[in-house]
Design a protein around this motif. Structure first.
Motif, PDB file in Angstrom:
ATOM      1  N   THR A 195       0.835  -1.209   0.000  1.00 21.60           N
ATOM      2  CA  THR A 195       0.000   0.000   0.000  1.00 21.60           C
ATOM      3  C   THR A 195       0.867   1.255   0.000  1.00 21.60           C
ATOM      4  O   THR A 195       0.635   2.199  -0.770  1.00 21.60           O
ATOM      5  N   LYS A 217      -8.163   6.622  -9.789  1.00 24.04           N
ATOM      6  CA  LYS A 217      -8.910   6.315  -8.570  1.00 24.04           C
ATOM      7  C   LYS A 217      -8.188   5.187  -7.835  1.00 24.04           C
ATOM      8  O   LYS A 217      -8.015   4.100  -8.374  1.00 24.04           O
ATOM      9  N   ASN A 219      -8.091   2.641  -4.739  1.00 23.21           N
ATOM     10  CA  ASN A 219      -8.933   1.972  -3.739  1.00 23.21           C
ATOM     11  C   ASN A 219      -8.044   1.008  -2.956  1.00 23.21           C
ATOM     12  O   ASN A 219      -7.868  -0.146  -3.331  1.00 23.21           O
TER      13      ASN A 219
END
Length: 227
Positions: A195, A217, A219
């Protein structure tokens, strides 16, 4: 008796030779039984035997020439060599040459693929090195403007810092690739937060993302994704 014990009758060639000798013995024995008539019959039989042996020898010589020609073509680097369906006593050698040809062809294709990958790598690396280098040159020219405000100068220096770091990382990656191809690269496995890595890449490419006109985007989970 000892000599006969060393003969391998499981070999097709040995069996054929043995049957030919037995057949020849039977024919000679029959000719001997006919006395003087056998002598006259021995003449056409000898001629026939000579013709048969000559035909067999010419077949061996032809097969040998084919195998020699095939080997010479492979030695010249020709991978699409055509093979005869049957090669007589050289049949096993013919099969082995077919396998060598297949392996040689595969090796050539792998080498061509490797050279193509190296060319693409050089092209990609050149492009990747040129991008931050061009930005550095541009912002250096902008900093030469004495009318710049302190805020603008600070922003330009920040951009230069990021671009120079990017250029440094690319050069280090290039050296790592060089080590990998030479077999000197040692792999050290470490735990990585996937991440965090994606966020870092996003920040590093922020300018390119903004100029692309594409909406990105992301997520990702809030917690760490360790790999």
């Amino acid at each position: 008796v000892e000599f006969c014990g060393t003969i391998d009758f499981s070999n097709k060639g040995n069996r054929n030779f043995f049957l030919a000798v037995v057949l020849n013995f039977v024919i000679i024995a029959l000719l001997c039984c006919t006395w003087f008539v056998g002598i006259f019959l021995a003449i056409p039989y000898s001629l026939f035997l000579f013709w048969l042996l000559q035909k067999w020898w010419n077949k061996i010589r032809t097969d040998y020439v084919v195998m020699l020609s095939t080997t010479e073509e492979m030695a010249k680097g020709i991978t699409d060599v055509e093979y005869v369906a049957e090669a007589g006593i050289f049949h096993e050698l013919n099969s082995a040459l077919a396998k060598v040809k297949e392996g040689f062809h595969t090796a050539v294709q792998e080498e061509v693929k490797s050279q193509k990958m190296k060319t693409e790598l050089i092209t990609n690396v050149s492009h990747d090195l040129k991008t931050p280098l061009t930005a550095i040159i541009t912002y250096v020219d902008l900093l030469k403007n004495e009318e710049l405000s302190e805020e603008e100068r600070k922003n330009y220096i920040d951009v230069l810092d990021r671009k120079s770091s990017r250029l440094k990382n690319l050069i280090e990656d290039l050296f790592e690739i060089s080590k990998a191809t030479s077999g000197e690269l040692k792999l050290d496995k470490v735990t990585l937060d996937l991440t965090q890595l994606i966020r870092e890449v996003q920040l590093e490419l922020e300018e390119e993302i903004m100029n692309s006109g594409i909406t990105f985007k992301m997520n990702m989970p809030e917690k760490k994704a360790m790999v």
